[in-house]
Design a protein around this motif. Sequence first.
Motif, PDB file in Angstrom:
ATOM      1  N   GLU A  30      -4.313  -2.659  -5.530  1.00  0.00           N
ATOM      2  CA  GLU A  30      -4.308  -1.261  -5.066  1.00  0.00           C
ATOM      3  C   GLU A  30      -2.980  -1.122  -4.286  1.00  0.00           C
ATOM      4  O   GLU A  30      -2.448  -0.198  -3.730  1.00  0.00           O
ATOM      5  CB  GLU A  30      -5.468  -0.705  -4.138  1.00  0.00           C
ATOM      6  CG  GLU A  30      -6.465  -0.292  -5.052  1.00  0.00           C
ATOM      7  CD  GLU A  30      -7.697   0.508  -4.014  1.00  0.00           C
ATOM      8  OE1 GLU A  30      -7.532   1.581  -3.968  1.00  0.00           O
ATOM      9  OE2 GLU A  30      -8.481  -0.345  -3.571  1.00  0.00           O
ATOM     10  N   GLY A  31      -2.078  -2.321  -4.091  1.00  0.00           N
ATOM     11  CA  GLY A  31      -0.997  -2.279  -3.478  1.00  0.00           C
ATOM     12  C   GLY A  31      -0.816  -2.787  -2.088  1.00  0.00           C
ATOM     13  O   GLY A  31       0.075  -2.746  -1.408  1.00  0.00           O
ATOM     14  N   ALA A  32      -1.942  -3.360  -1.549  1.00  0.00           N
ATOM     15  CA  ALA A  32      -2.133  -3.954  -0.270  1.00  0.00           C
ATOM     16  C   ALA A  32      -1.337  -5.136  -0.119  1.00  0.00           C
ATOM     17  O   ALA A  32      -1.090  -5.712  -1.293  1.00  0.00           O
ATOM     18  CB  ALA A  32      -3.527  -4.080   0.428  1.00  0.00           C
ATOM     19  N   THR A  33      -0.981  -5.814   1.132  1.00  0.00           N
ATOM     20  CA  THR A  33      -0.460  -7.075   1.231  1.00  0.00           C
ATOM     21  C   THR A  33      -1.350  -7.897   1.704  1.00  0.00           C
ATOM     22  O   THR A  33      -2.018  -7.517   2.928  1.00  0.00           O
ATOM     23  CB  THR A  33       1.007  -6.975   2.040  1.00  0.00           C
ATOM     24  OG1 THR A  33       1.854  -6.218   1.383  1.00  0.00           O
ATOM     25  CG2 THR A  33       1.546  -8.395   2.192  1.00  0.00           C
ATOM     26  N   ILE A  34      -1.485  -9.280   1.031  1.00  0.00           N
ATOM     27  CA  ILE A  34      -2.408 -10.198   1.638  1.00  0.00           C
ATOM     28  C   ILE A  34      -1.419 -11.348   2.498  1.00  0.00           C
ATOM     29  O   ILE A  34      -0.762 -11.781   1.794  1.00  0.00           O
ATOM     30  CB  ILE A  34      -3.033 -11.126   0.518  1.00  0.00           C
ATOM     31  CG1 ILE A  34      -3.737 -10.321  -0.273  1.00  0.00           C
ATOM     32  CG2 ILE A  34      -3.858 -12.204   1.282  1.00  0.00           C
ATOM     33  CD1 ILE A  34      -4.749  -9.590  -0.109  1.00  0.00           C
ATOM     34  N   VAL A  79      -1.850  -1.162   4.435  1.00  0.00           N
ATOM     35  CA  VAL A  79      -3.282  -0.635   3.885  1.00  0.00           C
ATOM     36  C   VAL A  79      -2.955   0.948   3.795  1.00  0.00           C
ATOM     37  O   VAL A  79      -2.660   1.398   4.892  1.00  0.00           O
ATOM     38  CB  VAL A  79      -4.424  -1.279   4.812  1.00  0.00           C
ATOM     39  CG1 VAL A  79      -5.730  -0.489   4.402  1.00  0.00           C
ATOM     40  CG2 VAL A  79      -4.492  -2.697   4.469  1.00  0.00           C
ATOM     41  N   ASN A  80      -3.583   1.798   2.992  1.00  0.00           N
ATOM     42  CA  ASN A  80      -3.686   3.232   3.198  1.00  0.00           C
ATOM     43  C   ASN A  80      -5.063   3.509   3.250  1.00  0.00           C
ATOM     44  O   ASN A  80      -5.914   2.896   2.576  1.00  0.00           O
ATOM     45  CB  ASN A  80      -2.620   3.993   2.062  1.00  0.00           C
ATOM     46  CG  ASN A  80      -3.310   3.944   0.937  1.00  0.00           C
ATOM     47  OD1 ASN A  80      -4.483   4.315   0.681  1.00  0.00           O
ATOM     48  ND2 ASN A  80      -2.468   3.628  -0.123  1.00  0.00           N
ATOM     49  N   THR A  81      -5.320   4.811   3.515  1.00  0.00           N
ATOM     50  CA  THR A  81      -6.769   5.140   3.979  1.00  0.00           C
ATOM     51  C   THR A  81      -7.481   5.739   2.601  1.00  0.00           C
ATOM     52  O   THR A  81      -8.860   5.840   2.870  1.00  0.00           O
ATOM     53  CB  THR A  81      -6.788   6.383   4.918  1.00  0.00           C
ATOM     54  OG1 THR A  81      -5.921   7.307   4.400  1.00  0.00           O
ATOM     55  CG2 THR A  81      -6.263   5.858   6.298  1.00  0.00           C
ATOM     56  N   SER A  82      -6.606   5.585   1.710  1.00  0.00           N
ATOM     57  CA  SER A  82      -7.533   5.797   0.568  1.00  0.00           C
ATOM     58  C   SER A  82      -7.998   4.491  -0.122  1.00  0.00           C
ATOM     59  O   SER A  82      -8.683   4.396  -1.331  1.00  0.00           O
ATOM     60  CB  SER A  82      -6.679   6.713  -0.671  1.00  0.00           C
ATOM     61  OG  SER A  82      -5.739   5.826  -0.952  1.00  0.00           O
ATOM     62  N   MET A  83      -7.598   3.348   0.117  1.00  0.00           N
ATOM     63  CA  MET A  83      -7.991   1.925  -0.422  1.00  0.00           C
ATOM     64  C   MET A  83      -9.461   1.599  -0.149  1.00  0.00           C
ATOM     65  O   MET A  83      -9.868   1.889   0.950  1.00  0.00           O
ATOM     66  CB  MET A  83      -7.050   0.739   0.180  1.00  0.00           C
ATOM     67  CG  MET A  83      -5.500   1.160  -0.388  1.00  0.00           C
ATOM     68  SD  MET A  83      -4.701  -0.328   0.242  1.00  0.00           S
ATOM     69  CE  MET A  83      -3.170   0.025  -0.377  1.00  0.00           C
ATOM     70  N   GLU A  84      -9.801   0.924  -1.125  1.00  0.00           N
ATOM     71  CA  GLU A  84     -11.438   0.411  -1.039  1.00  0.00           C
ATOM     72  C   GLU A  84     -11.509  -0.518   0.356  1.00  0.00           C
ATOM     73  O   GLU A  84     -12.250  -0.360   1.095  1.00  0.00           O
ATOM     74  CB  GLU A  84     -11.510  -0.307  -1.926  1.00  0.00           C
ATOM     75  CG  GLU A  84     -13.073  -0.967  -2.112  1.00  0.00           C
ATOM     76  CD  GLU A  84     -13.365  -2.003  -3.219  1.00  0.00           C
ATOM     77  OE1 GLU A  84     -13.981  -1.967  -4.289  1.00  0.00           O
ATOM     78  OE2 GLU A  84     -12.346  -2.989  -3.418  1.00  0.00           O
TER      79      GLU A  84
END
Length: 503
Positions: free
Chosen positions: A356-360, A384-389
């Motif tokens: 979903e495009g987040a960074t680990i 992280v954005n607020t629509s991410m799981e």
Amino acid sequence: MAIRNVRIPSRQLYINGEWREPVKKNRIPIINPATEEIIGDIPAATAEDVDVAVEAARRALARDDWGSTTGAQRAKYLRAIAAKILERKSELATLESLDSGKTLFESAADMDDVAACFEYYADLAEALDSKRKTPVNLHLDSFKTYVLREPLGVVGLITPWNYPLLMATWKVAPALAAGCAAILKPSELASITCLELGEICREVGLPPGALNILTGLGPEAGAPLSSHPHVDKIAFTGSGPTGVKIMTAAAQLVKPVSLELGGKSPIVVFDDIDNLDIAVEWALFGCFANTGQVCSATSRLIIQESIASEFLDRLLLWTKNIKISDPLEEDCKLGPVVSSGQYEKVLKFISNAKNEGATILYGGKRPEHLKKGYYVQPIIITDVNTSMEIWKEEVFGPVLCVKTFKTEEEAIELANDTKYGLASAIMSKDVERCERFTKAFQTGIIWINCSQPTFHQLPWGGKKRSGFGRDLGEWGLEKYLNIKQVTEYTSDDAWDFYKSPSN
Ligand SMILES: NC(=O)c1ccc[n+]([C@@H]2O[C@H](COP(=O)([O-])OP(=O)(O)OC[C@H]3O[C@@H](n4cnc5c(N)ncnc54)[C@H](O)[C@@H]3O)[C@@H](O)[C@H]2O)c1
Ligand SMILES: NCCCC=O
Ligand code: NA
């Protein structure tokens, strides 16, 4: 089997004060999550065993040796149980760690909490005697009224695996203090210490049927308990989807339920904190204690933009310093997650977050020195954005996601941006700001300048999709009591509503 001089006991179901083989004779393997080895097995109850246990509980309530006890008499049993827990503390803590993967330090602390919780409800059971009958003055000559507080009846207690004996105790201790007869259904993933509670009850002479312990699978043992017509209440701690099933089953009989479900709790950190490292440690403990398998884990870090970069740098250093090892090893601070299913679930959350495009930012892999066991490095996720799981759903593993904010309004909005409502934490030295957040947070538990400390005197539970009802404190006792009003007409005069036929 014996591991580190601790023998894994082989038990049956604990029904009516005795060990009893399940009607269908099935057993479930016990897996040590640190080694993936089978180290024993537990009995698997089915609907037939539930019937026998419910009948034993009803008989206990009808018998004087349990049904007519005073709170003071019940307190003696609770104190005797607490003493036995402490006597066997080191063995029980080792069993808890072998079964669930909890670090030995945390399991030992749990055993202290278990004993203290039984002691606490012993005090409340004693205090109940003077509150059993409360007169209510109506200021009327013709009526005498009072209110009785009585045991609710037979209660079903269904509990999870993350604090196996402690979560069971939060329900068993007040249920027995109230004078109910209980049937405990612990999680099939970690039941050893709950079965040992049965042995302890037998040893202290708890009257038969007052507490029955049925291990087994949720659909086979938990579901028939929830829908049983002679069970008066279900108190549940566990996941949201199971909570919905239990509430649906109970609704058919208008059976009361209390539900302690999951969470996705926020920790909001302001730039006015005096000591960055102290706040970093709370953020770490808030999300990675018990390998993140805590319903109230503050797994969303909401950090003020002005200190975010430095805070994350330090968070990373502290995280890399966490000792990951077999939970029985000294100084272990992060053990394996409880099962292969949980392991796969955590990894899936991480890969979905990446997709979903987040960074680990850190972690998420198997630690190199641990070839076996359900181990995963603690994980910090940014962008992280607020629509991410990963922002929205409970992981129940050592996974922290991070978002920044500029203003107080933005921080409150982010904190409450969740379907859950169990806990929230704020780190700030501004007292008035902390008060504003205490009011604004939509949760049942608020932590100020800390995250996770839990005391059995205080109510525990949430709102929204985290459920309803409260464990612990006096609220945890009330839920096992029936409130009965008694209204007596004391006048010699006729009621005079109808015309008397003799006139
Ligand atoms: N709010 C709290 O106080 C609190 C505390 C600890 C854990 N939890 C929550 O518990 C969850 C993790 O625990 P879990 O994985 O054991 O939860 P789970 O829902 O899978 O299982 C909990 C219990 O319910 C039983 N069960 C499963 N299906 C059932 C059914 N159909 N009918 C009746 N019983 C059934 C299980 O066997 C187990 O004993 C997380 O969501 C966590 O947040 C909440
Ligand atoms: N500190 C105890 C938390 C119980 C819920 O998971
Ligand atoms: Na296990």
